[in-house]
Design a protein around this motif. Structure first.
Motif, PDB file in Angstrom:
ATOM      1  N   THR A   1       0.836  -1.209   0.000  1.00 22.12           N
ATOM      2  CA  THR A   1       0.000   0.000   0.000  1.00 22.12           C
ATOM      3  C   THR A   1       0.865   1.251   0.000  1.00 22.12           C
ATOM      4  N   MET A   2       1.947   1.219   0.794  1.00 21.27           N
ATOM      5  CA  MET A   2       2.866   2.361   0.830  1.00 21.27           C
ATOM      6  C   MET A   2       3.554   2.543  -0.515  1.00 21.27           C
ATOM      7  N   LYS A   3       3.912   1.438  -1.140  1.00 21.45           N
ATOM      8  CA  LYS A   3       4.562   1.502  -2.456  1.00 21.45           C
ATOM      9  C   LYS A   3       3.634   2.167  -3.475  1.00 21.45           C
ATOM     10  N   GLU A   4       2.376   1.765  -3.455  1.00 25.41           N
ATOM     11  CA  GLU A   4       1.398   2.344  -4.370  1.00 25.41           C
ATOM     12  C   GLU A   4       1.169   3.824  -4.076  1.00 25.41           C
ATOM     13  N   GLN A   5       1.177   4.192  -2.790  1.00 25.24           N
ATOM     14  CA  GLN A   5       0.951   5.587  -2.414  1.00 25.24           C
ATOM     15  C   GLN A   5       2.083   6.480  -2.902  1.00 25.24           C
ATOM     16  N   ILE A   6       3.312   6.009  -2.747  1.00 27.30           N
ATOM     17  CA  ILE A   6       4.462   6.782  -3.227  1.00 27.30           C
ATOM     18  C   ILE A   6       4.377   6.967  -4.738  1.00 27.30           C
ATOM     19  N   PHE A   7       3.962   5.928  -5.440  1.00 27.86           N
ATOM     20  CA  PHE A   7       3.811   6.007  -6.896  1.00 27.86           C
ATOM     21  C   PHE A   7       2.783   7.077  -7.271  1.00 27.86           C
ATOM     22  N   LEU A   8       1.675   7.127  -6.535  1.00 30.12           N
ATOM     23  CA  LEU A   8       0.635   8.127  -6.809  1.00 30.12           C
ATOM     24  C   LEU A   8       1.134   9.537  -6.503  1.00 30.12           C
ATOM     25  N   TRP A   9       1.841   9.688  -5.388  1.00 33.31           N
ATOM     26  CA  TRP A   9       2.393  11.001  -5.040  1.00 33.31           C
ATOM     27  C   TRP A   9       3.353  11.500  -6.109  1.00 33.31           C
ATOM     28  N   GLN A  10       4.115  10.551  -6.656  1.00 38.44           N
ATOM     29  CA  GLN A  10       5.156  10.929  -7.608  1.00 38.44           C
ATOM     30  C   GLN A  10       4.575  11.548  -8.872  1.00 38.44           C
ATOM     31  N   LYS A  11       3.342  11.231  -9.196  1.00 42.66           N
ATOM     32  CA  LYS A  11       2.701  11.817 -10.374  1.00 42.66           C
ATOM     33  C   LYS A  11       2.514  13.322 -10.203  1.00 42.66           C
ATOM     34  N   ASP A  12       2.186  13.738  -8.986  1.00 40.02           N
ATOM     35  CA  ASP A  12       1.964  15.152  -8.711  1.00 40.02           C
ATOM     36  C   ASP A  12       3.204  15.848  -8.170  1.00 40.02           C
ATOM     37  N   ILE A  13       4.060  15.078  -7.483  1.00 37.47           N
ATOM     38  CA  ILE A  13       5.278  15.645  -6.881  1.00 37.47           C
ATOM     39  C   ILE A  13       6.465  14.807  -7.370  1.00 37.47           C
ATOM     40  N   PRO A  14       7.044  15.140  -8.501  1.00 34.67           N
ATOM     41  CA  PRO A  14       8.115  14.309  -9.078  1.00 34.67           C
ATOM     42  C   PRO A  14       9.299  14.081  -8.147  1.00 34.67           C
ATOM     43  N   MET A  15       9.554  15.021  -7.237  1.00 39.63           N
ATOM     44  CA  MET A  15      10.707  14.907  -6.347  1.00 39.63           C
ATOM     45  C   MET A  15      10.353  14.290  -4.992  1.00 39.63           C
ATOM     46  N   VAL A  16       9.196  13.672  -4.888  1.00 40.51           N
ATOM     47  CA  VAL A  16       8.751  13.200  -3.572  1.00 40.51           C
ATOM     48  C   VAL A  16       9.692  12.155  -2.975  1.00 40.51           C
ATOM     49  N   ARG A  17      10.204  11.260  -3.796  1.00 42.25           N
ATOM     50  CA  ARG A  17      11.116  10.229  -3.281  1.00 42.25           C
ATOM     51  C   ARG A  17      12.415  10.858  -2.769  1.00 42.25           C
ATOM     52  N   ALA A  18      12.963  11.756  -3.580  1.00 37.66           N
ATOM     53  CA  ALA A  18      14.206  12.420  -3.179  1.00 37.66           C
ATOM     54  C   ALA A  18      13.991  13.271  -1.928  1.00 37.66           C
ATOM     55  N   ASN A  19      12.836  13.925  -1.837  1.00 37.71           N
ATOM     56  CA  ASN A  19      12.552  14.765  -0.682  1.00 37.71           C
ATOM     57  C   ASN A  19      12.401  13.932   0.586  1.00 37.71           C
ATOM     58  N   LEU A  20      11.700  12.816   0.488  1.00 38.77           N
ATOM     59  CA  LEU A  20      11.536  11.935   1.643  1.00 38.77           C
ATOM     60  C   LEU A  20      12.878  11.372   2.098  1.00 38.77           C
ATOM     61  N   PHE A  21      13.657  10.920   1.130  1.00 36.69           N
ATOM     62  CA  PHE A  21      14.953  10.331   1.475  1.00 36.69           C
ATOM     63  C   PHE A  21      15.887  11.387   2.063  1.00 36.69           C
ATOM     64  N   GLY A  22      15.840  12.589   1.520  1.00 37.24           N
ATOM     65  CA  GLY A  22      16.661  13.668   2.057  1.00 37.24           C
ATOM     66  C   GLY A  22      16.281  14.009   3.483  1.00 37.24           C
TER      67      GLY A  22
END
Length: 321
Positions: free
Chosen positions: A203-224
């Protein structure tokens, strides 16, 4: 392989995961992450300046589709010893306990077996195949379901077993490991657990994928945010001693734990030309320049961002003598 090795070595060196003489046990499940980790560590072993030994450990949980021959083939191809431990995890978790959420108990049982085998085989470190996606998913699970800001650390020491856990793939994505096994035609074990792809982690994996559509840098921001703020994730600072444009040695300073150093490859320390004084400014004087390097970018840390305790002249001199 070059990209895999580059990102993995960056994680290993930034968090000091491997030291001279280590014996490392790789947890081999047969999935794409553990297969990538095993092959990458074996490739690194051939040229890494610090010598380390490598074995693989796999736990057979008792599922019908567990393929020990596939694991053995992967290890034989790169000449890594494999130790397979049979267990009754499936029976305990699904038949006896009938767990509705079995992942935690299963993981604890597997961890106990792996630790026991690692100790038996004389290992002081265990390498796990968690990647960047696992870091982010665990962070969100802890935040949303337990209300805590936490995830696993790149490196952690277990007091009871005296074994250090390392996660060299934290700078690699799941996409990277998927690409590796496909490019190099590595055999991967099909999913054997009936709970695969039916967990909150998915579920978390799918949520991150959905966020990434609107916020392309979401993964980098979370990891940072994780790497800058969570315990165990703050990086070491590399301190370089330079004369002119020639780097003499490399010293790594870890906050609260003293100084660590390795000579920079390609440059021999010229001890007779180095004279250090405890007097004078730390950043620069007439003969020598000192600079910090953090994540491949030179900068001077501002007060409050980093612990800026200066290594003494004696401490630096000890590194080049």
């Amino acid at each position: 392989m070059q990209q895999i090795l580059s990102k993995m070595r960056q994680a290993i060196e930034e968090y000091q995961m491997i030291e001279e003489g280590d014996k490392i046990a790789v947890c081999l499940s047969g999935g794409k992450d553990s297969i990538t980790l095993l092959n990458a560590l074996k490739a690194l072993q051939r040229f890494y300046p610090k010598h380390f030994d490598l074995i693989a450990i796999s736990v057979n949980p008792g599922f019908e589709n567990f393929d020990s021959e596939l694991l053995q083939k992967n290890c034989d191809e790169i000449e890594v010893p494999l130790f397979i431990e049979n267990s009754s995890i499936k029976e305990i978790v699904f038949d006896v306990r009938k767990e509705k959420n079995p992942c935690s108990l299963c993981a604890n049982l597997r961890r106990g077996i792996i630790n026991s085998v690692a100790i038996r085989e004389g290992c002081n470190k265990i390498a796990l195949g968690h990647n960047m996606d696992d870091v982010l998913e665990t962070f969100l699970l802890n935040l949303l379901y337990t209300g805590s800001l936490s995830t696993f650390a790149p490196k952690s020491f277990m007091d009871r077993t005296k074994i250090t856990l390392i996660r060299p793939l934290i700078f690699l994505s799941e996409k990277d490991t998927r690409h590796f096994v496909k490019k190099y035609n590595k055999s991967v074990m099909p999913k054997v657990c009936p709970m695969d792809e039916h967990t909150k982690r998915e579920t978390m994996k799918e949520q991150i994928f959905l966020w990434q559509k609107d916020i392309p840098m979401v993964r980098a921001n979370l990891f940072g945010a994780i790497s800058r703020n969570l315990d165990g994730w703050k990086k070491c600072v590399r301190v370089f001693l330079q004369t002119g444009h020639h780097r003499i040695c490399e010293a790594r300073y870890q906050f609260g734990s003293g100084l660590f150093a390795t000579h920079t490859p390609g440059f021999e320390p010229r001890r007779h030309k180095i004279t250090l004084s405890s007097k004078g400014p730390w950043t620069k004087n007439s003969k020598y320049e000192y600079c910090y390097q953090f994540s491949n970018s030179d900068f001077m840390p501002s007060e409050g961002d980093l612990d800026t305790r200066r290594p003494t002249a004696e401490e630096l001199q000890a590194f080049i003598s």
